[in-house]
Design a protein around this motif. Structure first.
Motif, PDB file in Angstrom:
ATOM      1  N   GLY A 344       0.782  -1.230   0.000  1.00 48.16           N
ATOM      2  CA  GLY A 344       0.000   0.000   0.000  1.00 48.16           C
ATOM      3  C   GLY A 344       0.812   1.277   0.000  1.00 48.16           C
ATOM      4  O   GLY A 344       0.258   2.356   0.218  1.00 48.16           O
ATOM      5  N   TYR A 345       2.122   1.182  -0.228  1.00 51.37           N
ATOM      6  CA  TYR A 345       2.935   2.397  -0.313  1.00 51.37           C
ATOM      7  C   TYR A 345       2.443   3.292  -1.447  1.00 51.37           C
ATOM      8  O   TYR A 345       1.933   2.808  -2.461  1.00 51.37           O
ATOM      9  CB  TYR A 345       4.390   2.036  -0.612  1.00 51.37           C
ATOM     10  N   GLY A 346       2.652   4.608  -1.285  1.00 49.28           N
ATOM     11  CA  GLY A 346       2.384   5.555  -2.344  1.00 49.28           C
ATOM     12  C   GLY A 346       3.669   5.938  -3.055  1.00 49.28           C
ATOM     13  O   GLY A 346       4.758   5.449  -2.720  1.00 49.28           O
ATOM     14  N   ASP A 347       3.544   6.850  -4.025  1.00 47.52           N
ATOM     15  CA  ASP A 347       4.713   7.282  -4.799  1.00 47.52           C
ATOM     16  C   ASP A 347       5.844   7.769  -3.898  1.00 47.52           C
ATOM     17  O   ASP A 347       7.007   7.437  -4.113  1.00 47.52           O
ATOM     18  CB  ASP A 347       4.329   8.419  -5.751  1.00 47.52           C
ATOM     19  N   SER A 348       5.504   8.587  -2.905  1.00 44.55           N
ATOM     20  CA  SER A 348       6.549   9.215  -2.092  1.00 44.55           C
ATOM     21  C   SER A 348       7.358   8.180  -1.319  1.00 44.55           C
ATOM     22  O   SER A 348       8.583   8.303  -1.219  1.00 44.55           O
ATOM     23  CB  SER A 348       5.932  10.232  -1.129  1.00 44.55           C
ATOM     24  N   GLN A 349       6.678   7.151  -0.770  1.00 45.72           N
ATOM     25  CA  GLN A 349       7.406   6.115  -0.038  1.00 45.72           C
ATOM     26  C   GLN A 349       8.328   5.322  -0.974  1.00 45.72           C
ATOM     27  O   GLN A 349       9.479   5.033  -0.627  1.00 45.72           O
ATOM     28  CB  GLN A 349       6.443   5.155   0.661  1.00 45.72           C
ATOM     29  N   TYR A 350       7.838   4.996  -2.166  1.00 47.56           N
ATOM     30  CA  TYR A 350       8.667   4.240  -3.112  1.00 47.56           C
ATOM     31  C   TYR A 350       9.828   5.085  -3.644  1.00 47.56           C
ATOM     32  O   TYR A 350      10.948   4.596  -3.785  1.00 47.56           O
ATOM     33  CB  TYR A 350       7.822   3.719  -4.270  1.00 47.56           C
ATOM     34  N   ILE A 351       9.570   6.357  -3.929  1.00 47.27           N
ATOM     35  CA  ILE A 351      10.643   7.225  -4.436  1.00 47.27           C
ATOM     36  C   ILE A 351      11.747   7.354  -3.392  1.00 47.27           C
ATOM     37  O   ILE A 351      12.937   7.305  -3.715  1.00 47.27           O
ATOM     38  CB  ILE A 351      10.070   8.607  -4.817  1.00 47.27           C
ATOM     39  N   GLU A 352      11.361   7.489  -2.123  1.00 48.95           N
ATOM     40  CA  GLU A 352      12.359   7.592  -1.068  1.00 48.95           C
ATOM     41  C   GLU A 352      13.218   6.329  -0.991  1.00 48.95           C
ATOM     42  O   GLU A 352      14.447   6.397  -0.849  1.00 48.95           O
ATOM     43  CB  GLU A 352      11.679   7.847   0.280  1.00 48.95           C
ATOM     44  N   LEU A 353      12.575   5.159  -1.123  1.00 44.91           N
ATOM     45  CA  LEU A 353      13.307   3.893  -1.105  1.00 44.91           C
ATOM     46  C   LEU A 353      14.242   3.786  -2.315  1.00 44.91           C
ATOM     47  O   LEU A 353      15.398   3.375  -2.187  1.00 44.91           O
ATOM     48  CB  LEU A 353      12.326   2.736  -1.115  1.00 44.91           C
ATOM     49  N   ILE A 354      13.710   4.129  -3.500  1.00 39.67           N
ATOM     50  CA  ILE A 354      14.499   4.030  -4.730  1.00 39.67           C
ATOM     51  C   ILE A 354      15.730   4.924  -4.654  1.00 39.67           C
ATOM     52  O   ILE A 354      16.845   4.510  -4.979  1.00 39.67           O
ATOM     53  CB  ILE A 354      13.628   4.399  -5.950  1.00 39.67           C
ATOM     54  N   ASN A 355      15.549   6.153  -4.213  1.00 42.20           N
ATOM     55  CA  ASN A 355      16.678   7.086  -4.107  1.00 42.20           C
ATOM     56  C   ASN A 355      17.709   6.609  -3.100  1.00 42.20           C
ATOM     57  O   ASN A 355      18.915   6.763  -3.309  1.00 42.20           O
ATOM     58  CB  ASN A 355      16.172   8.473  -3.722  1.00 42.20           C
ATOM     59  N   LYS A 356      17.235   6.022  -2.011  1.00 39.12           N
ATOM     60  CA  LYS A 356      18.146   5.520  -0.986  1.00 39.12           C
ATOM     61  C   LYS A 356      18.985   4.364  -1.529  1.00 39.12           C
ATOM     62  O   LYS A 356      20.196   4.294  -1.279  1.00 39.12           O
ATOM     63  CB  LYS A 356      17.332   5.043   0.226  1.00 39.12           C
ATOM     64  N   ILE A 357      18.368   3.474  -2.304  1.00 39.44           N
ATOM     65  CA  ILE A 357      19.080   2.307  -2.837  1.00 39.44           C
ATOM     66  C   ILE A 357      20.034   2.708  -3.950  1.00 39.44           C
ATOM     67  O   ILE A 357      21.141   2.190  -4.079  1.00 39.44           O
ATOM     68  CB  ILE A 357      18.064   1.249  -3.314  1.00 39.44           C
ATOM     69  N   ARG A 358      19.622   3.670  -4.768  1.00 41.26           N
ATOM     70  CA  ARG A 358      20.475   4.109  -5.854  1.00 41.26           C
ATOM     71  C   ARG A 358      21.677   4.910  -5.350  1.00 41.26           C
ATOM     72  O   ARG A 358      22.712   4.960  -5.954  1.00 41.26           O
ATOM     73  CB  ARG A 358      19.663   4.972  -6.840  1.00 41.26           C
TER      74      ARG A 358
END
Length: 358
Positions: A344-358
């Motif tokens: 149930g994550y939204g865009d903001s939660q996923y973007i934060e995860l993606i940026n952290k991993i990248r």
């Protein structure tokens, strides 16, 4: 490659009631068992055996709702005994099949995966007005001025309020994301506000304006009933747990109803909740990050399991992002929405995860 994974899914779906054989699947696909297993997990973020387990158990809840004999359901889904089926069921849903059958409690949906949905696919568009009308015919007391509807998020709140979907009752949004950042013991006190504001990188003033002010009626008016409208995913269920904890802390004595729903079709499952143990669960789960010690609705039990797993550094979502981090952000987010709907994550939660991993 996605077309091949969809062929695997289609084959698995046609054999859910049979003894699963990875060798038979690999023969059908023309690839080695290892390659099939590896690629399935890489594309879907879940193992083949886990997918089969969740699909079988979810489909079996429909048979339980129709009051079929549990032993017949167990054998239908290739379990060696009723006991083996019951153990698997309780591991996923937190209660045994008999308890579920007697109480018809909400669970998280686990539907067939569709990879790269084409133009013919669309979300179910069942009218919210129609569903609410059905609820009104079953429980008209929830539509008067002594009722407060708390809705998960601003968008849902505005739709319900603007259209007066629940009649003369009051409406309030819960504009939080309790599944991320830390929480404090006393819900909605100053320490809670400061902790949550800091986690969201917001000022205390902005947090109060966004989250606390819209809940003014909850804090300052008395209601005979409170109706909580929350989806079955982990994001919504952690918000729900927080509000239930607050109702217990504040000594609320009226009725509490949960209207649990799926976003894709807005099919509502209504159940009356009994307060008394949610604060202790809130403290265990959202403050201490421990497993709950008391029995829960299956849908919340499943959500808590997902929440605790998402706290791990190398959870399934992190693994998937790591393997696909070279994809464009928009495509990666779309895949995450498709493959992990129970989070149930939204865009903001996923973007934060993606940026952290990248």
């Amino acid at each position: 490659m996605n077309e091949h994974i969809q062929l695997m899914i289609d084959w698995i779906e046609g054999h859910l009631k049979n003894d699963f054989s990875l060798d038979e699947l690999s023969t059908y696909m023309g690839y080695s068992p290892y390659y099939c297993s590896f690629k399935f997990h890489q594309v879907t973020g879940i193992s083949i055996r886990r997918y089969i387990l969740l699909r079988r158990l979810y489909l079996s809840t429909k048979d339980l709702e129709n009051d079929r004999k549990i032993i017949d359901i167990a054998f239908d889904y290739d379990y060696s005994s009723q006991e083996a089926y019951s153990r698997a069921f309780k591991t996923v849903f937190g209660i045994n099949p008999k308890e579920f059958q007697q109480n018809k409690m909400p669970v998280q949906s686990f539907d067939k995966l569709i990879i790269n949905k084409d133009e013919e696919w669309c979300r179910m568009n069942i009218s919210r007005e129609f569903e609410v009308e059905q609820l009104q015919s079953e429980n008209s007391e929830l539509f008067d001025k002594y009722v407060l509807n708390i809705l998960n998020g601003q968008v849902m709140y505005e739709e319900f309020k603007d259209n007066k979907l629940m009649g003369d009752s009051d409406y309030a949004p819960f504009n939080e994301a309790m599944c991320v950042n830390t929480a404090s013991k006393q819900v909605f006190d100053l320490a809670f506000i400061k902790t949550r504001a800091s986690g969201h990188h917001e000022s205390v003033e902005n947090y109060i304006k966004k989250v606390m002010d819209p809940l003014d009626n909850l804090f300052n008016k008395e209601y005979r009933c409170i109706v909580l409208w929350f989806g079955e995913d982990m994001f919504c269920q952690m918000n729900l747990l927080t509000l239930l904890a607050y109702l217990e802390q504040s000594g609320y004595e009226g009725k509490v109803f949960l209207n649990s729903f799926r976003e894709d079709e807005f099919k509502v499952s209504q159940i009356e909740l009994q307060l008394g143990h949610y604060y202790s669960i809130y403290e265990e789960v959202l403050v201490k990050h421990e497993k709950p010690s008391k029995e829960l609705l299956p849908v919340m039990y499943q959500a808590i399991a997902i929440y605790l797993d998402m706290l791990k550094e190398n959870n399934a979502v992190v693994k998937y992002i790591s393997k696909n981090k070279n994809l464009p952000t928009s495509e990666l987010i779309n895949r995450l929405f498709e493959l992990f709907p129970t989070i149930g994550y939204g865009d903001s939660q996923y973007i934060e995860l993606i940026n952290k991993i990248r």
